[in-house]
Design a protein around this motif. Structure first.
Motif, PDB file in Angstrom:
ATOM      1  N   ALA A   1       0.198  -0.878  -0.594  1.00  0.00           N
ATOM      2  CA  ALA A   1       0.739  -0.076  -0.373  1.00  0.00           C
ATOM      3  C   ALA A   1       1.165   1.400  -0.167  1.00  0.00           C
ATOM      4  CB  ALA A   1      -0.766   0.087   0.805  1.00  0.00           C
ATOM      5  N   ALA A   2       1.800   1.434   0.534  1.00  0.00           N
ATOM      6  CA  ALA A   2       2.693   2.560   0.864  1.00  0.00           C
ATOM      7  C   ALA A   2       3.820   2.561  -0.869  1.00  0.00           C
ATOM      8  CB  ALA A   2       4.231   2.066   1.609  1.00  0.00           C
TER       9      ALA A   2
ATOM     10  N   TRP B   1       1.230  -8.482  -5.512  1.00  0.00           N
ATOM     11  CA  TRP B   1       0.975  -8.321  -6.491  1.00  0.00           C
ATOM     12  C   TRP B   1      -0.618  -8.095  -6.740  1.00  0.00           C
ATOM     13  CZ3 TRP B   1       1.811 -14.362  -9.293  1.00  0.00           C
ATOM     14  CH2 TRP B   1       3.097 -14.188  -9.820  1.00  0.00           C
ATOM     15  N   SER B   2      -1.071  -8.133  -5.835  1.00  0.00           N
ATOM     16  CA  SER B   2      -2.363  -7.262  -5.326  1.00  0.00           C
ATOM     17  C   SER B   2      -2.313  -5.244  -6.396  1.00  0.00           C
ATOM     18  CB  SER B   2      -3.491  -7.368  -4.799  1.00  0.00           C
ATOM     19  OG  SER B   2      -2.489  -6.998  -3.428  1.00  0.00           O
ATOM     20  N   ALA B   3      -0.872  -5.575  -6.599  1.00  0.00           N
ATOM     21  CA  ALA B   3      -0.299  -3.742  -6.479  1.00  0.00           C
ATOM     22  C   ALA B   3      -0.250  -3.819  -8.518  1.00  0.00           C
ATOM     23  CB  ALA B   3       0.310  -3.598  -6.543  1.00  0.00           C
ATOM     24  N   ALA B   4      -0.359  -4.883  -8.949  1.00  0.00           N
ATOM     25  CA  ALA B   4      -0.243  -5.115 -10.743  1.00  0.00           C
ATOM     26  C   ALA B   4      -1.009  -3.889 -11.185  1.00  0.00           C
ATOM     27  CB  ALA B   4      -0.143  -6.425 -11.013  1.00  0.00           C
ATOM     28  N   PRO B   5      -2.444  -4.452 -10.804  1.00  0.00           N
ATOM     29  CA  PRO B   5      -3.378  -3.141 -12.063  1.00  0.00           C
ATOM     30  C   PRO B   5      -3.389  -1.866 -11.933  1.00  0.00           C
ATOM     31  CG  PRO B   5      -5.053  -4.852 -10.669  1.00  0.00           C
ATOM     32  CD  PRO B   5      -3.167  -5.215 -10.003  1.00  0.00           C
ATOM     33  N   PHE B   6      -2.330  -1.244 -11.338  1.00  0.00           N
ATOM     34  CA  PHE B   6      -2.415  -0.231 -10.619  1.00  0.00           C
ATOM     35  C   PHE B   6      -1.128   0.481 -12.171  1.00  0.00           C
ATOM     36  CE2 PHE B   6      -4.788  -0.403  -7.080  1.00  0.00           C
ATOM     37  CZ  PHE B   6      -5.066   0.511  -7.213  1.00  0.00           C
TER      38      PHE B   6
ATOM     39  N   TYR C   1      -7.197  -3.807   2.051  1.00  0.00           N
ATOM     40  CA  TYR C   1      -6.353  -3.173   2.993  1.00  0.00           C
ATOM     41  C   TYR C   1      -6.956  -1.586   2.071  1.00  0.00           C
ATOM     42  CZ  TYR C   1      -2.540  -0.691   4.840  1.00  0.00           C
ATOM     43  OH  TYR C   1      -1.785   0.598   5.450  1.00  0.00           O
ATOM     44  N   LEU C   2      -6.000  -2.065   1.169  1.00  0.00           N
ATOM     45  CA  LEU C   2      -6.397  -0.826   0.144  1.00  0.00           C
ATOM     46  C   LEU C   2      -7.283  -0.183  -0.133  1.00  0.00           C
ATOM     47  CD1 LEU C   2      -3.377   0.695  -1.464  1.00  0.00           C
ATOM     48  CD2 LEU C   2      -4.037  -1.151  -3.601  1.00  0.00           C
ATOM     49  N   PRO C   3      -7.764  -1.380  -0.391  1.00  0.00           N
ATOM     50  CA  PRO C   3      -9.721   0.106  -0.882  1.00  0.00           C
ATOM     51  C   PRO C   3     -10.071   0.763   0.264  1.00  0.00           C
ATOM     52  CG  PRO C   3     -10.013  -2.485  -2.323  1.00  0.00           C
ATOM     53  CD  PRO C   3      -8.553  -2.183  -1.513  1.00  0.00           C
TER      54      PRO C   3
END
Length: 427
Positions: free
Chosen positions: A136-137, A177-182, A364-366
């Motif tokens: 997230a950071a 990996w959940s940051a990949a869409p960004f 968490y990120l949403p």
């Protein structure tokens, strides 16, 4: 008479001091591993010794950072968690920076950062050695850097900031990996902003995608910008695998690097047995099933750590997302659309990610982007009124109420959890 804008740098410094102090207070309690620390701390220990592959379903960066904390402070609770507190503070500052760059005013940026700080999810994740806080950071700071590039007044400045944002998004993916869409969202946003600017100025699509005559990302053409974003973020991601090349057992090689990604994907998507804290993706905005990271005697007292969302943020934020979408439809405000889009983009992807089971901490990120939507909606629809202060009071009141089971404070006994479990599914 207009009042001068307060300094964003002074506000950011105060927020950083407040956040870091709050996150570090009694950080070493519990003094033993809790929840998923049992996976990531042992993996960090193996990284320090370059033993061999461990916890291969996730990339290395977050575990490398945890390992750095152990090397700096020792193999103890402070070493495991200290860099998570820095990631939490960076996330608060990332929210501040995104709002300041979007709105150009310090007040809504401060309120959004405070909403994030007192949103229970950020507080809990900033005090545990897990991957999500680092992801997230880097994501928030990457978004802020790309917005900073958007506001640049010269080509060289725009490119340098764009490169920084690309690196940070690559590091976000290297944490989880959940940051990949960004990375993809950033490229889409670049093109969308350029097309919107061209339409407003009656320019052609060709002109919109070329480098000249733009107030957003000046001097940057779309194709080089998007190719650079992809190449730099991917390079940053793969560079974090460098320690694996020095493993004593089964070391990484260039030939193994891409096949190893397939192994990670297989691990991520394998069918897992049911878990008492699992919950489907559609239930996370309504907080049907929070997670007890800890509930047992520890360090001489009954203690608990409950990953749960601040009700004022979770439900107020959903209302804010809807309000931002309505405001965009009515006013065609790009800021309102972007504010809602951050939450939608970070949450909707979980409907298609092929995970066999889900957990509330995936939200968490949403949950952080809800804070941005809430600050933007309050600023847009209630300017001149002090609704933001009223909302912050409610947010802070709930934080104080739940603080004992967010911070592992001493509880009255084994049945103390009943005070905070307002619904049967929260137990």
């Amino acid at each position: 008479m207009t009042h001068p804008q307060p300094s964003p740098y002074r506000a950011a410094a105060i927020l950083a001091l407040l956040a870091q102090t709050l996150f570090c207070y009694r950080l070493t309690i519990p003094s033993k591993l809790m929840f998923d620390e049992v996976h990531y701390v042992p993996a960090a220990r193996k990284l320090i010794g370059l033993v061999g592959p461990s916890n291969i379903e996730h990339p290395l960066l977050a575990k490398e950072i945890i390992a750095g904390g152990i090397l700096l402070f020792g193999d103890n609770a402070l070493g495991w968690r200290f860099f998570s507190t820095l990631a939490g503070t960076a996330t608060v500052l990332g929210v501040f920076a995104v709002l300041w760059l979007m709105l150009g005013r310090v007040r809504p940026a401060v309120f959004g950062a405070l909403f994030a700080l007192f949103n229970f999810t950020l507080f809990v994740q900033a005090r545990i050695a897990m991957l999500d806080g680092f992801m997230a950071a880097f994501t928030l700071l990457g978004i802020a850097s790309l917005l900073w590039a958007m506001r640049a007044d010269a080509t060289r400045t725009a490119w340098s900031r764009w490169l920084l944002g690309s690196i940070l998004l690559g590091l976000a993916v290297a944490a989880k990996w959940s940051a990949a869409p960004f990375v993809a969202y950033a490229g889409i946003a670049f093109v969308a902003v350029r097309l919107n600017d061209a339409r407003a100025r009656d320019r052609s699509v060709y002109a919109a995608l070329n480098a000249g005559g733009h107030r957003h990302w000046p001097g940057m053409a779309a194709v080089p910008a998007i190719l650079t974003l992809g190449a730099v973020s991917v390079t940053a991601y793969f560079l974090t695998f460098a320690p694996a090349f020095f493993y004593h057992l089964d070391p990484m090689t260039l030939g193994k690097l891409l096949p190893f990604q397939a192994r990670m994907y297989a691990q991520q998507t394998q069918v897992l047995p049911s878990h008492p804290y699992q919950s489907p993706w559609w239930s996370w905005p309504f907080m049907v099933r929070p997670i007890w990271y800890l509930y047992e005697p520890a360090d001489g007292a009954q203690r608990g750590v409950l990953l749960i969302g601040n009700l004022a943020i979770l439900y107020g934020g959903l209302t804010a997302v809807a309000a931002c979408l309505f405001g965009w439809w009515r006013d065609r405000s790009a800021v309102l659309l972007a504010s809602a889009g951050l939450w939608i983009g970070s949450y909707a992807v979980w409907a298609v990610i092929p995970k066999s089971i889900g957990f509330f901490y995936y939200y968490y990120l949403p949950s952080i982007f809800l804070c941005i939507a809430l600050a933007v909606a309050l600023d847009h629809f209630k300017r001149g009124k002090r609704w933001d202060e009223a909302v912050l009071i409610v947010v802070l009141g709930l934080f104080v109420l739940f603080y004992p089971v967010l911070s592992a404070a001493p509880l009255s006994g084994p049945n103390a959890f009943h005070f905070w479990t307002w619904f049967p599914s929260w137990v």
